[in-house]
Design a protein around this motif. Structure first.
Motif, PDB file in Angstrom:
ATOM      1  N   ASN A  30       0.976  -1.333   0.307  1.00  0.00           N
ATOM      2  CA  ASN A  30      -0.028  -0.149   0.040  1.00  0.00           C
ATOM      3  C   ASN A  30       1.511   1.623  -0.271  1.00  0.00           C
ATOM      4  N   GLN A  31       0.441   2.237   0.050  1.00  0.00           N
ATOM      5  CA  GLN A  31       0.502   3.729  -0.460  1.00  0.00           C
ATOM      6  C   GLN A  31       0.309   4.317   1.474  1.00  0.00           C
ATOM      7  N   THR A  32       2.004   3.723   2.169  1.00  0.00           N
ATOM      8  CA  THR A  32       1.309   4.144   3.216  1.00  0.00           C
ATOM      9  C   THR A  32       2.482   4.637   3.874  1.00  0.00           C
ATOM     10  N   GLN A  33       1.200   5.929   4.864  1.00  0.00           N
ATOM     11  CA  GLN A  33       2.215   6.854   6.226  1.00  0.00           C
ATOM     12  C   GLN A  33       1.885   5.954   7.361  1.00  0.00           C
ATOM     13  N   ILE A  34       3.875   6.103   7.394  1.00  0.00           N
ATOM     14  CA  ILE A  34       3.922   5.446   8.731  1.00  0.00           C
ATOM     15  C   ILE A  34       5.018   6.558   9.613  1.00  0.00           C
ATOM     16  N   PHE A  35       4.619   7.103  11.179  1.00  0.00           N
ATOM     17  CA  PHE A  35       4.904   8.345  11.208  1.00  0.00           C
ATOM     18  C   PHE A  35       5.874   7.382  13.241  1.00  0.00           C
ATOM     19  N   ILE A  36       6.582   7.671  12.773  1.00  0.00           N
ATOM     20  CA  ILE A  36       7.510   7.189  14.296  1.00  0.00           C
ATOM     21  C   ILE A  36       7.766   7.926  15.189  1.00  0.00           C
ATOM     22  N   LEU A  37       7.030   7.953  16.477  1.00  0.00           N
ATOM     23  CA  LEU A  37       6.855   9.002  17.957  1.00  0.00           C
ATOM     24  C   LEU A  37       7.958   8.251  18.856  1.00  0.00           C
ATOM     25  N   HIS A  38       8.436   9.113  18.754  1.00  0.00           N
ATOM     26  CA  HIS A  38       9.224   8.873  20.726  1.00  0.00           C
ATOM     27  C   HIS A  38       9.532   9.778  21.529  1.00  0.00           C
ATOM     28  N   VAL A  39       8.928   9.471  22.727  1.00  0.00           N
ATOM     29  CA  VAL A  39       8.540  10.234  23.547  1.00  0.00           C
ATOM     30  C   VAL A  39       8.847   9.877  24.866  1.00  0.00           C
ATOM     31  N   ILE A  40      10.021  11.481  25.186  1.00  0.00           N
ATOM     32  CA  ILE A  40      10.589  11.299  26.500  1.00  0.00           C
ATOM     33  C   ILE A  40      10.351  11.764  27.533  1.00  0.00           C
ATOM     34  N   ASN A  41       9.843  10.845  28.296  1.00  0.00           N
ATOM     35  CA  ASN A  41       9.884  11.546  29.734  1.00  0.00           C
ATOM     36  C   ASN A  41       9.938  12.695  30.277  1.00  0.00           C
ATOM     37  N   GLU A  42       8.713  13.338  31.630  1.00  0.00           N
ATOM     38  CA  GLU A  42       9.682  14.518  31.643  1.00  0.00           C
ATOM     39  C   GLU A  42      10.484  13.899  33.395  1.00  0.00           C
ATOM     40  N   GLY A 125       9.571  -1.666  26.786  1.00  0.00           N
ATOM     41  CA  GLY A 125      10.371  -1.112  25.801  1.00  0.00           C
ATOM     42  C   GLY A 125      10.861  -0.920  27.330  1.00  0.00           C
ATOM     43  N   HIS A 126      12.069   0.058  26.805  1.00  0.00           N
ATOM     44  CA  HIS A 126      13.270   0.823  27.736  1.00  0.00           C
ATOM     45  C   HIS A 126      12.642   1.106  28.937  1.00  0.00           C
ATOM     46  N   LYS A 127      13.533   1.435  30.078  1.00  0.00           N
ATOM     47  CA  LYS A 127      12.996   1.260  31.459  1.00  0.00           C
ATOM     48  C   LYS A 127      14.131   1.824  31.128  1.00  0.00           C
ATOM     49  N   GLY A 128      13.743   3.489  32.767  1.00  0.00           N
ATOM     50  CA  GLY A 128      14.355   4.484  32.850  1.00  0.00           C
ATOM     51  C   GLY A 128      13.985   5.910  32.202  1.00  0.00           C
ATOM     52  N   ILE A 129      15.047   7.007  32.046  1.00  0.00           N
ATOM     53  CA  ILE A 129      14.620   8.434  31.451  1.00  0.00           C
ATOM     54  C   ILE A 129      14.216   8.396  30.111  1.00  0.00           C
ATOM     55  N   THR A 130      15.413   7.231  29.812  1.00  0.00           N
ATOM     56  CA  THR A 130      15.113   7.869  27.874  1.00  0.00           C
ATOM     57  C   THR A 130      13.928   6.938  27.413  1.00  0.00           C
ATOM     58  N   GLY A 131      13.475   5.623  28.327  1.00  0.00           N
ATOM     59  CA  GLY A 131      13.061   4.865  28.017  1.00  0.00           C
ATOM     60  C   GLY A 131      11.491   5.628  27.923  1.00  0.00           C
ATOM     61  N   MET A 132      10.672   4.548  27.454  1.00  0.00           N
ATOM     62  CA  MET A 132       9.575   5.299  27.161  1.00  0.00           C
ATOM     63  C   MET A 132       8.239   4.403  27.481  1.00  0.00           C
ATOM     64  N   PHE A 133       9.073   3.292  28.196  1.00  0.00           N
ATOM     65  CA  PHE A 133       7.287   2.568  28.740  1.00  0.00           C
ATOM     66  C   PHE A 133       8.308   2.236  30.558  1.00  0.00           C
ATOM     67  N   LYS A 134       7.678   2.637  31.250  1.00  0.00           N
ATOM     68  CA  LYS A 134       8.318   2.068  32.557  1.00  0.00           C
ATOM     69  C   LYS A 134       7.871   1.313  33.259  1.00  0.00           C
ATOM     70  N   ARG A 135       7.002   0.934  33.034  1.00  0.00           N
ATOM     71  CA  ARG A 135       6.491  -0.106  33.652  1.00  0.00           C
ATOM     72  C   ARG A 135       6.089  -1.680  32.646  1.00  0.00           C
ATOM     73  N   LEU A 136       6.362  -3.023  33.157  1.00  0.00           N
ATOM     74  CA  LEU A 136       6.013  -3.902  31.945  1.00  0.00           C
ATOM     75  C   LEU A 136       4.740  -3.457  31.635  1.00  0.00           C
ATOM     76  N   GLY A 137       4.330  -3.876  30.794  1.00  0.00           N
ATOM     77  CA  GLY A 137       3.311  -3.511  29.758  1.00  0.00           C
ATOM     78  C   GLY A 137       2.485  -2.084  29.727  1.00  0.00           C
ATOM     79  N   SER A 138       3.213  -0.995  30.862  1.00  0.00           N
ATOM     80  CA  SER A 138       1.584  -0.334  31.008  1.00  0.00           C
ATOM     81  C   SER A 138       1.317   0.603  30.075  1.00  0.00           C
TER      82      SER A 138
END
Length: 155
Positions: A30-42, A125-138
């Motif tokens: 398909n002609q698809t638009q993929i958006f890759i989003l990285h979120v930095i935790n406060e 995902g990663h844990k810690g300051i740069t990780g997006m996921f703080k707790r298992l699957g939360s």
């Protein structure tokens, strides 16, 4: 039903890479638009170091937190550019974005604002300051609960 607008929350973990690869598979025809989003935790800053001011309806944060966010953001810009170059094809458009804040809020808001049809993300995902996921699957669990679009969880 082919998806034309896919969001991949990306934190550089193995599962976020797998999620991106799955999004690419789903886009192969398909002609698809993929958006890759990285979120930095406060970044929580101890009271004695923090200084939050409001001037002209704009909130400014402590210079220390701002510096840390900028360093993380600059590093992620390079990583996301490499990822974009690696996966770009003639039939798939990839855009990247970096946001600072609560990962769930940022992902949900981004999905709504960009008319996303499918979110493909890792279960953890990663844990810690740069990780997006703080707790298992939360984050993945909360995303599934809060959006009204399809979500594919990759393990």
């Amino acid at each position: 039903m082919p998806f034309k607008r896919i969001l991949v929350p990306f934190d550089t973990s193995e599962l976020s890479v797998k999620a991106l690869e799955k999004a690419m598979e789903l886009s192969a025809e398909n002609q698809t638009q993929i958006f890759i989003l990285h979120v930095i935790n406060e970044i929580p800053i101890p009271i004695r170091y923090s200084k939050i001011e409001s001037k002209n309806n704009e909130v400014t944060i402590t210079p220390l937190a701002k510096k840390i966010h900028e360093e993380i953001k600059n590093e992620m810009i390079l990583i996301l550019e490499d990822v974009k170059n690696k996966y770009a094809t003639n039939y798939i458009s990839i855009s990247t974005e970096i946001k600072i804040g609560d990962p769930v809020e940022m992902i949900v808001d981004f999905a709504k604002q960009n008319n996303i049809e499918l979110i493909v993300m890792g279960s953890i995902g990663h844990k810690g300051i740069t990780g997006m996921f703080k707790r298992l699957g939360s984050v993945a669990r909360r995303i599934v609960e809060e959006v009204e679009i399809a979500v594919l969880i990759v393990r």
